[in-house]
Design a protein around this motif. Structure first.
Motif, PDB file in Angstrom:
ATOM      1  N   ASN A 194     -38.013  40.981  18.693  1.00 35.36           N
ATOM      2  CA  ASN A 194     -38.769  40.060  17.855  1.00 35.36           C
ATOM      3  C   ASN A 194     -37.781  39.413  16.887  1.00 35.36           C
ATOM      4  OD1 ASN A 194     -42.102  40.175  17.660  1.00 35.36           O
ATOM      5  ND2 ASN A 194     -41.152  41.796  18.861  1.00 35.36           N
TER       6      ASN A 194
ATOM      7  N   HIS B  83     -46.147  45.971  22.150  1.00 34.15           N
ATOM      8  CA  HIS B  83     -46.688  44.621  21.984  1.00 34.15           C
ATOM      9  C   HIS B  83     -46.061  43.962  20.763  1.00 34.15           C
ATOM     10  CE1 HIS B  83     -49.708  41.410  21.350  1.00 34.15           C
ATOM     11  NE2 HIS B  83     -49.839  41.497  22.658  1.00 34.15           N
ATOM     12  N   ASP B  84     -45.949  42.628  20.831  1.00 31.72           N
ATOM     13  CA  ASP B  84     -45.352  41.877  19.717  1.00 31.72           C
ATOM     14  C   ASP B  84     -46.029  42.177  18.387  1.00 31.72           C
ATOM     15  OD1 ASP B  84     -43.485  40.636  21.291  1.00 31.72           O
ATOM     16  OD2 ASP B  84     -44.710  38.877  21.702  1.00 31.72           O
ATOM     17  N   SER B  85     -47.354  42.312  18.407  1.00 35.75           N
ATOM     18  CA  SER B  85     -48.105  42.489  17.164  1.00 35.75           C
ATOM     19  C   SER B  85     -47.817  43.828  16.485  1.00 35.75           C
ATOM     20  CB  SER B  85     -49.612  42.365  17.432  1.00 35.75           C
ATOM     21  OG  SER B  85     -50.033  43.354  18.360  1.00 35.75           O
ATOM     22  N   THR B  86     -47.349  44.832  17.247  1.00 40.56           N
ATOM     23  CA  THR B  86     -47.028  46.134  16.639  1.00 40.56           C
ATOM     24  C   THR B  86     -45.630  46.150  16.022  1.00 40.56           C
ATOM     25  OG1 THR B  86     -46.150  47.021  18.722  1.00 40.56           O
ATOM     26  CG2 THR B  86     -48.500  47.313  18.310  1.00 40.56           C
TER      27      THR B  86
ATOM     28  N   TYR C  91     -49.696  37.206  18.155  1.00 41.38           N
ATOM     29  CA  TYR C  91     -49.707  37.842  16.832  1.00 41.38           C
ATOM     30  C   TYR C  91     -51.028  37.623  16.093  1.00 41.38           C
ATOM     31  CZ  TYR C  91     -44.622  37.884  17.496  1.00 41.38           C
ATOM     32  OH  TYR C  91     -43.353  38.071  17.990  1.00 41.38           O
ATOM     33  N   LYS C  92     -51.976  36.986  16.738  1.00 40.52           N
ATOM     34  CA  LYS C  92     -53.217  36.624  16.050  1.00 40.52           C
ATOM     35  C   LYS C  92     -54.177  37.814  16.007  1.00 40.52           C
ATOM     36  CE  LYS C  92     -56.338  32.684  15.615  1.00 40.52           C
ATOM     37  NZ  LYS C  92     -56.759  31.381  16.195  1.00 40.52           N
ATOM     38  N   THR C  93     -53.929  38.694  15.050  1.00 37.14           N
ATOM     39  CA  THR C  93     -54.788  39.853  14.822  1.00 37.14           C
ATOM     40  C   THR C  93     -55.213  39.863  13.356  1.00 37.14           C
ATOM     41  OG1 THR C  93     -52.957  41.329  14.233  1.00 37.14           O
ATOM     42  CG2 THR C  93     -53.524  41.158  16.573  1.00 37.14           C
TER      43      THR C  93
ATOM     44  N   ILE D 279     -52.436  41.309  10.927  1.00 37.79           N
ATOM     45  CA  ILE D 279     -51.293  40.434  10.657  1.00 37.79           C
ATOM     46  C   ILE D 279     -51.704  39.276   9.760  1.00 37.79           C
ATOM     47  CG2 ILE D 279     -49.733  38.768  11.750  1.00 37.79           C
ATOM     48  CD1 ILE D 279     -49.376  40.726  14.028  1.00 37.79           C
TER      49      ILE D 279
ATOM     50  N   PHE E 159     -44.187  43.222  14.744  1.00 40.94           N
ATOM     51  CA  PHE E 159     -44.134  42.173  13.737  1.00 40.94           C
ATOM     52  C   PHE E 159     -44.085  42.686  12.296  1.00 40.94           C
ATOM     53  CE2 PHE E 159     -46.407  39.499  10.714  1.00 40.94           C
ATOM     54  CZ  PHE E 159     -45.704  38.308  10.799  1.00 40.94           C
TER      55      PHE E 159
END
Length: 496
Positions: free
Chosen positions: A228, A248-251, A276-278, A281, A253
């Motif tokens: 990332n 996953h990217d979101s974890t 990343y749309k969570t 975040i 970030f």
């Protein structure tokens, strides 16, 4: 008349200097001019003994890697072969035409004996960033973050399945607290803390246990690492976080974002893709008074069924209204932080839209809403503001271009190294070389485009006449651009 080249010149003896063989606009000259690598001596002086035989210059060891990653040479073995026959590379290292180049294994041995476990590569990366900052190229207002996979040096068939403990989410304590507050507001009992240790099975490589399996398309699986990475409007790489490829990217970030937030205080916009749309975040960014630039994310709904946005949320009565104007009432808040709203099965049973709404056996529709859903809604409001498309559109020109150049021109498509630490150090050098190359080209282009700035950095130290020196400084000031020059072994950087 047809010309015919005489072959006698192959054995002809000529008297010339190595400097004369390197073109004035060659990239190695630009790299040599923009940064003085002598600071490396201070970084590594404690790693060398004060007695014994003289070692290879540590700056030369780093320059070997700079040549490899800047020019996209596949391995150190091939790099040494290229240096042996390339006058420009020899000039950059400070080696003469007949001087013997170090063996390709020299850097690996020095890494194992001296550099392993140190932060020297990280310091080199951020030292290059400091030089970029002095030249006014380290803008912070817009930061672009994305992730890419790097194929690991591991055989996909040499693997095993192991059971590991599931990692706890970084925001788990905050989430559990807010879940219980939400349940209390709805007259529900708080959830008991889950003491059960959850485990899962993962596939790991026997060659490199630090990498992770990555599904490349529908059918292909490879072992890989995930990087990332954050960059600015100039495409300068600001920082990165490398992990195994099965995450996953979101974890990943939040780890990178916390460093970015602390280092670059004047940052205002964070542009990231739909992965990343969570809610977590979005909350993390908005709570820090920064503006997340997030794209539209297509609903993951089966074809022929109503999308979630077709169920309208009534904030005042805390309920959802379905397309047939029936009410879905609040039921509970689960451990994952989602509020569940359920319809009346009797209303759905005779509804003509039931086939487009739910497939449940009792004909009951359930719509979930995260307790941090308001942050996603704020991101949607930002998406419709003026100037969003232009700002977000810069992603493809910055971070996506960084990944394309890194893989196509600098050898980041796959790694020959094994272990998370070694791969991370490789990326520090690779990204540092990309930043250094960009800095060198930008500064050189500025000088080249100036009508009278034909005198380069090293020429300034040879000017003894004060009037001529004053004239050149006036030209530099009028050009309104940064310049770097060496004078009496000291580096001065002036940014106008």
């Amino acid at each position: 008349m047809m010309g015919k080249k005489d072959k006698i010149s192959k054995t002809q003896i000529e008297i010339l200097s190595l400097d004369s063989l390197v073109p004035q606009d060659h990239l190695v000259r630009k790299l040599d001019q923009v940064i003085d690598l002598s600071f490396i001596y201070d970084l590594v002086k404690d790693l060398y003994s004060k007695t014994g035989a003289e070692s290879i210059d540590p700056v030369v060891l780093i320059k070997l890697n700079i040549i490899q990653y800047t020019f996209g040479i596949r391995s150190m073995r091939q790099t040494i072969k290229e240096i042996e026959v390339n006058a420009a590379y020899r000039w950059y290292l400070g080696y003469g035409l007949t001087e013997k180049i170090p063996h390709f294994s020299t850097f690996s041995k020095n890494y194992q004996r001296r550099f392993k476990g140190t932060d020297i590569f990280e310091q080199i990366f951020f030292r290059i960033l400091n030089e970029i900052a002095k030249c006014g190229l380290l803008t912070e207002e817009n930061i672009y973050i994305d992730g890419t996979h790097i194929k690991a040096n591991a055989n996909i068939h040499n693997k095993e399945t192991i059971e590991v403990e599931e990692s706890v989410k970084y925001y788990q304590d905050i989430l559990e607290k807010e879940i219980n507050e939400d349940r209390k507001n709805h007259n529900k009992k708080p959830l008991k803390k889950n003491e059960e240790i959850k485990t899962k099975e993962i596939t790991v490589s026997k060659n490199d246990p630090d990498c992770g399996i990555f599904h490349k398309g529908e059918h292909k699986k490879v072992f890989a690492y995930l990087s990332n990475t954050a960059c600015n409007d100039y495409g300068i790489i600001l920082d990165f976080e490398v992990t195994s490829g099965n995450k996953h990217d979101s974890t990943v970030f939040p780890i990178l974002y916390e460093r970015i937030k602390n280092k670059y205080k004047s940052n205002k916009y964070i542009a990231i893709d739909a992965g990343y749309k969570t809610p977590a975040i979005a909350k993390q960014i908005l709570d820090n008074d920064k503006i997340p630039l997030l794209p539209y994310k297509r609903p993951m709904t089966k074809k022929g069924f109503y999308k979630k946005y077709e169920y309208v949320y009534d904030e005042y009565y805390d309920c959802y209204i379905c397309p047939n104007n029936k009410i879905l009432k609040y039921s509970t808040t689960n451990r994952n932080g989602y509020q569940e709203y359920k319809s009346n099965p009797n209303d759905c049973k005779n509804c003509k839209y039931v086939k487009n709404c739910t497939e449940s056996k009792n004909n009951q529709k359930v719509v979930t809403r995260h307790i941090w859903e308001e942050y996603i809604e704020k991101c949607e409001d930002i998406r419709h503001t003026k100037g969003f498309k232009e700002k977000y559109g810069r992603r493809k020109e910055t971070i996506e271009r960084v990944f394309a150049d890194a893989k196509e021109l600098h050898g980041m498509r796959y790694t020959l190294h094994r272990g998370l630490e070694r791969v991370k150090n490789e990326l520090y050098l690779l990204f540092g070389c990309m930043n250094l190359k960009k800095l060198a080209k930008i500064i050189w282009k500025r000088y080249k485009n100036s009508s009278e700035l034909h005198v380069l950095f090293e020429d300034l130290k040879n000017i003894s006449n004060f009037r001529i020196l004053k004239r050149h400084f006036r030209l530099l000031i009028n050009s309104k651009m940064p310049f770097v020059f060496n004078l009496s072994s000291l580096q001065y950087v002036v940014n106008f």
